[in-house]
Design a protein around this motif. Structure first.
Motif, PDB file in Angstrom:
ATOM      1  N   ILE A 270      11.033   3.093   1.199  1.00  0.00           N
ATOM      2  CA  ILE A 270       9.865   3.923   0.915  1.00  0.00           C
ATOM      3  C   ILE A 270       9.178   4.245   2.240  1.00  0.00           C
ATOM      4  O   ILE A 270       9.468   3.612   3.267  1.00  0.00           O
ATOM      5  CB  ILE A 270       8.870   3.238  -0.051  1.00  0.00           C
ATOM      6  CG1 ILE A 270       8.431   1.875   0.499  1.00  0.00           C
ATOM      7  CG2 ILE A 270       9.486   3.091  -1.440  1.00  0.00           C
ATOM      8  CD1 ILE A 270       7.399   1.157  -0.353  1.00  0.00           C
ATOM      9  N   ASP A 271       8.285   5.200   2.203  1.00  0.00           N
ATOM     10  CA  ASP A 271       7.543   5.575   3.405  1.00  0.00           C
ATOM     11  C   ASP A 271       6.726   4.385   3.903  1.00  0.00           C
ATOM     12  O   ASP A 271       5.902   3.851   3.156  1.00  0.00           O
ATOM     13  CB  ASP A 271       6.620   6.751   3.094  1.00  0.00           C
ATOM     14  CG  ASP A 271       5.787   7.138   4.297  1.00  0.00           C
ATOM     15  OD1 ASP A 271       4.609   6.732   4.345  1.00  0.00           O
ATOM     16  OD2 ASP A 271       6.315   7.823   5.185  1.00  0.00           O
ATOM     17  N   PRO A 272       6.934   3.928   5.142  1.00  0.00           N
ATOM     18  CA  PRO A 272       6.255   2.720   5.612  1.00  0.00           C
ATOM     19  C   PRO A 272       4.740   2.852   5.693  1.00  0.00           C
ATOM     20  O   PRO A 272       4.020   1.882   5.447  1.00  0.00           O
ATOM     21  CB  PRO A 272       6.875   2.485   6.996  1.00  0.00           C
ATOM     22  CG  PRO A 272       7.463   3.790   7.409  1.00  0.00           C
ATOM     23  CD  PRO A 272       7.874   4.471   6.145  1.00  0.00           C
ATOM     24  N   VAL A 273       4.237   4.037   6.043  1.00  0.00           N
ATOM     25  CA  VAL A 273       2.791   4.228   6.116  1.00  0.00           C
ATOM     26  C   VAL A 273       2.175   4.125   4.726  1.00  0.00           C
ATOM     27  O   VAL A 273       1.180   3.426   4.507  1.00  0.00           O
ATOM     28  CB  VAL A 273       2.448   5.580   6.763  1.00  0.00           C
ATOM     29  CG1 VAL A 273       0.935   5.825   6.704  1.00  0.00           C
ATOM     30  CG2 VAL A 273       2.951   5.631   8.192  1.00  0.00           C
ATOM     31  N   LEU A 274       2.804   4.808   3.771  1.00  0.00           N
ATOM     32  CA  LEU A 274       2.308   4.761   2.398  1.00  0.00           C
ATOM     33  C   LEU A 274       2.432   3.351   1.827  1.00  0.00           C
ATOM     34  O   LEU A 274       1.565   2.901   1.073  1.00  0.00           O
ATOM     35  CB  LEU A 274       3.071   5.766   1.532  1.00  0.00           C
ATOM     36  CG  LEU A 274       2.545   5.998   0.111  1.00  0.00           C
ATOM     37  CD1 LEU A 274       1.080   6.396   0.128  1.00  0.00           C
ATOM     38  CD2 LEU A 274       3.390   7.055  -0.602  1.00  0.00           C
ATOM     39  N   ALA A 275       3.498   2.651   2.197  1.00  0.00           N
ATOM     40  CA  ALA A 275       3.669   1.269   1.735  1.00  0.00           C
ATOM     41  C   ALA A 275       2.492   0.405   2.181  1.00  0.00           C
ATOM     42  O   ALA A 275       1.955  -0.395   1.403  1.00  0.00           O
ATOM     43  CB  ALA A 275       4.976   0.692   2.267  1.00  0.00           C
ATOM     44  N   GLY A 276       2.072   0.572   3.449  1.00  0.00           N
ATOM     45  CA  GLY A 276       0.931  -0.186   3.946  1.00  0.00           C
ATOM     46  C   GLY A 276      -0.357   0.184   3.241  1.00  0.00           C
ATOM     47  O   GLY A 276      -1.183  -0.686   2.925  1.00  0.00           O
ATOM     48  N   GLU A 277      -0.542   1.478   2.980  1.00  0.00           N
ATOM     49  CA  GLU A 277      -1.759   1.929   2.309  1.00  0.00           C
ATOM     50  C   GLU A 277      -1.830   1.409   0.877  1.00  0.00           C
ATOM     51  O   GLU A 277      -2.904   1.019   0.402  1.00  0.00           O
ATOM     52  CB  GLU A 277      -1.807   3.458   2.323  1.00  0.00           C
ATOM     53  CG  GLU A 277      -2.020   4.033   3.730  1.00  0.00           C
ATOM     54  CD  GLU A 277      -1.868   5.539   3.782  1.00  0.00           C
ATOM     55  OE1 GLU A 277      -2.420   6.157   4.699  1.00  0.00           O
ATOM     56  OE2 GLU A 277      -1.167   6.107   2.902  1.00  0.00           O
ATOM     57  N   VAL A 278      -0.696   1.387   0.192  1.00  0.00           N
ATOM     58  CA  VAL A 278      -0.684   0.875  -1.182  1.00  0.00           C
ATOM     59  C   VAL A 278      -0.886  -0.645  -1.180  1.00  0.00           C
ATOM     60  O   VAL A 278      -1.532  -1.193  -2.075  1.00  0.00           O
ATOM     61  CB  VAL A 278       0.618   1.275  -1.899  1.00  0.00           C
ATOM     62  CG1 VAL A 278       0.708   0.619  -3.276  1.00  0.00           C
ATOM     63  CG2 VAL A 278       0.707   2.795  -2.038  1.00  0.00           C
ATOM     64  N   GLY A 279      -0.360  -1.328  -0.185  1.00  0.00           N
ATOM     65  CA  GLY A 279      -0.627  -2.755  -0.053  1.00  0.00           C
ATOM     66  C   GLY A 279      -2.110  -3.027   0.125  1.00  0.00           C
ATOM     67  O   GLY A 279      -2.665  -3.944  -0.485  1.00  0.00           O
ATOM     68  N   ASP A 280      -2.761  -2.215   0.943  1.00  0.00           N
ATOM     69  CA  ASP A 280      -4.207  -2.354   1.130  1.00  0.00           C
ATOM     70  C   ASP A 280      -4.954  -2.074  -0.178  1.00  0.00           C
ATOM     71  O   ASP A 280      -5.951  -2.742  -0.489  1.00  0.00           O
ATOM     72  CB  ASP A 280      -4.694  -1.391   2.211  1.00  0.00           C
ATOM     73  CG  ASP A 280      -4.210  -1.786   3.609  1.00  0.00           C
ATOM     74  OD1 ASP A 280      -3.835  -2.961   3.791  1.00  0.00           O
ATOM     75  OD2 ASP A 280      -4.211  -0.914   4.501  1.00  0.00           O
ATOM     76  N   ALA A 281      -4.481  -1.073  -0.918  1.00  0.00           N
ATOM     77  CA  ALA A 281      -5.108  -0.745  -2.205  1.00  0.00           C
ATOM     78  C   ALA A 281      -4.997  -1.926  -3.168  1.00  0.00           C
ATOM     79  O   ALA A 281      -5.965  -2.274  -3.868  1.00  0.00           O
ATOM     80  CB  ALA A 281      -4.446   0.492  -2.805  1.00  0.00           C
ATOM     81  N   TYR A 282      -3.826  -2.549  -3.198  1.00  0.00           N
ATOM     82  CA  TYR A 282      -3.607  -3.687  -4.089  1.00  0.00           C
ATOM     83  C   TYR A 282      -4.526  -4.848  -3.702  1.00  0.00           C
ATOM     84  O   TYR A 282      -5.113  -5.510  -4.563  1.00  0.00           O
ATOM     85  CB  TYR A 282      -2.145  -4.106  -4.024  1.00  0.00           C
ATOM     86  CG  TYR A 282      -1.737  -5.119  -5.072  1.00  0.00           C
ATOM     87  CD1 TYR A 282      -1.662  -4.772  -6.414  1.00  0.00           C
ATOM     88  CD2 TYR A 282      -1.419  -6.429  -4.715  1.00  0.00           C
ATOM     89  CE1 TYR A 282      -1.280  -5.692  -7.373  1.00  0.00           C
ATOM     90  CE2 TYR A 282      -1.029  -7.355  -5.665  1.00  0.00           C
ATOM     91  CZ  TYR A 282      -0.971  -6.981  -7.001  1.00  0.00           C
ATOM     92  OH  TYR A 282      -0.596  -7.898  -7.949  1.00  0.00           O
ATOM     93  N   ARG A 283      -4.658  -5.072  -2.405  1.00  0.00           N
ATOM     94  CA  ARG A 283      -5.532  -6.144  -1.925  1.00  0.00           C
ATOM     95  C   ARG A 283      -6.976  -5.897  -2.354  1.00  0.00           C
ATOM     96  O   ARG A 283      -7.666  -6.806  -2.835  1.00  0.00           O
ATOM     97  CB  ARG A 283      -5.434  -6.246  -0.410  1.00  0.00           C
ATOM     98  CG  ARG A 283      -6.264  -7.382   0.184  1.00  0.00           C
ATOM     99  CD  ARG A 283      -6.168  -7.410   1.707  1.00  0.00           C
ATOM    100  NE  ARG A 283      -4.818  -7.741   2.163  1.00  0.00           N
ATOM    101  CZ  ARG A 283      -3.987  -6.869   2.742  1.00  0.00           C
ATOM    102  NH1 ARG A 283      -4.365  -5.604   2.927  1.00  0.00           N
ATOM    103  NH2 ARG A 283      -2.791  -7.259   3.139  1.00  0.00           N
ATOM    104  N   LEU A 284      -7.442  -4.667  -2.187  1.00  0.00           N
ATOM    105  CA  LEU A 284      -8.808  -4.327  -2.578  1.00  0.00           C
ATOM    106  C   LEU A 284      -9.018  -4.506  -4.071  1.00  0.00           C
ATOM    107  O   LEU A 284     -10.033  -5.074  -4.507  1.00  0.00           O
ATOM    108  CB  LEU A 284      -9.126  -2.886  -2.182  1.00  0.00           C
ATOM    109  CG  LEU A 284     -10.467  -2.346  -2.703  1.00  0.00           C
ATOM    110  CD1 LEU A 284     -11.637  -3.087  -2.064  1.00  0.00           C
ATOM    111  CD2 LEU A 284     -10.576  -0.850  -2.462  1.00  0.00           C
ATOM    112  N   MET A 285      -8.068  -4.040  -4.876  1.00  0.00           N
ATOM    113  CA  MET A 285      -8.216  -4.142  -6.324  1.00  0.00           C
ATOM    114  C   MET A 285      -8.243  -5.593  -6.774  1.00  0.00           C
ATOM    115  O   MET A 285      -8.992  -5.964  -7.678  1.00  0.00           O
ATOM    116  CB  MET A 285      -7.100  -3.368  -7.023  1.00  0.00           C
ATOM    117  CG  MET A 285      -7.213  -1.863  -6.853  1.00  0.00           C
ATOM    118  SD  MET A 285      -5.871  -0.978  -7.703  1.00  0.00           S
ATOM    119  CE  MET A 285      -6.065   0.665  -6.999  1.00  0.00           C
TER     120      MET A 285
END
Length: 323
Positions: A270-285
């Protein structure tokens, strides 16, 4: 020894005391979401192990001094992402040829559930969910390791393999734990290249079924169930693990959703930048979910604006992976 009610109270008092310490550190800002979940999961593991040992002593017909029995954790505990009020999703395995073994370990499992869920003057420990055992509610409460392996290879549904991505040995006989981990790794690494359409369709069907079962009729964003929320992110990770583990064995490591997203990005899946952003989203949620749970709310819902950009990232990755 011999005072069941006092033993149950001691377990609860110890658990509540450590929970209070973690809560104090959390409110003081001393713990990240991941560290808090690690500590809560380790605490649960310790309580489960102590309960197995204590309960086995109450079974008069026990045929060995140390039970050849293990608790396998799924879900939040399995992924070491336990929250303050999470249920424990578990199954029970044994590896013992003695003719008394099935009956005694069934007693052990039943009493274990009672000890964990009963309300005493010191409160309760955890709610226990055993629905993920082979054949679900209609299946045996305890399974031999061999029967579990046969089921996973020959009879399990795709959603059961999804659940297996977040499963691990929790407590009990370490040898059974080693065998379970070998079975899990082998099943997750099965070559599914000739069944990719089926895999994708079954994952999407299960996601729709879950969303339909948890409608949100408010203007708030449901952190767990709404589109772009935590379950969507978890389903993305589970699908990627099942699809690509045959070629990339490292994906079977139970390192948590954020780390697995990062690994998928590093592997070019998967796109590595988007992967990091979604990981951050999961952490926040997850952090917001902790806060909602501490306020006693059953449904973790927040204002749309607080998470809209993050949910959009999750939906973008969902589109890339499934479309």
């Amino acid at each position: 020894a011999g005072d069941t009610e006092r033993q149950m109270d001691l377990l609860r008092e110890a658990h509540h005391a450590y929970m209070f310490r973690l809560l104090a550190q959390d409110l003081a800002g001393l713990l990240t979401v991941e560290r808090l979940a690690d500590f809560l999961s380790a605490l649960a593991d310790t309580i489960v192990a102590a309960t197995i040992q204590a309960v086995w002593e109450t079974i008069a017909t026990r045929h060995v001094e140390v039970p050849k029995f293990a608790v396998i954790a799924y879900g939040k505990l399995g992924g070491k992402e336990l929250g303050y009020v999470s249920d424990l999703d578990v199954i029970f395995l044994f590896d013992d040829d003695d003719q008394e073994a099935p009956g005694n370990y069934a007693k052990l499992a039943q009493r274990f559930i009672t000890w964990m869920t009963a309300t005493t003057p010191a409160g309760i420990l955890f709610d226990i969910d055993t629905a993920l055992r082979p054949d679900g509610a209609s299946g045996m409460l305890v399974s031999s390791v061999a029967a579990f392996e046969r089921y996973q290879r020959n009879s399990a549904w795709v959603w059961e393999h999804q659940a297996l991505t977040r499963a691990r040995f929790c407590a009990g006989d370490a040898g059974i734990g080693t065998r379970f981990e070998a079975v899990r790794d082998s099943v997750l690494r099965m070559d599914r290249s000739d069944k990719l359409d089926t895999l994708r369709d079954e994952v999407l069907k299960m996601r729709k079924r879950m969303r339909d079962a948890h409608p949100n009729r408010t203007t708030l964003f449901d952190l767990k169930h709404d589109a772009g929320g935590m379950i969507d992110i978890e389903f993305i990770v589970q699908y990627l693990v099942l699809r690509y583990s045959a070629a990339h064995p490292g994906l079977t490591l139970n390192t948590g959703n954020i780390a697995l997203l990062r690994l998928c990005g590093e592997l070019g899946i998967i796109d590595p930048v988007l992967a990091g952003e979604v990981g951050d989203a999961y952490r926040l949620m997850r952090k917001l979910q902790h806060q909602q749970r501490l306020q006693g709310k059953d449904n973790a819902r927040v204002e749309q604006a607080r998470v809209a950009p993050h949910a959009a990232k999750a939906l973008a990755l969902w589109g890339q992976v499934f479309n």
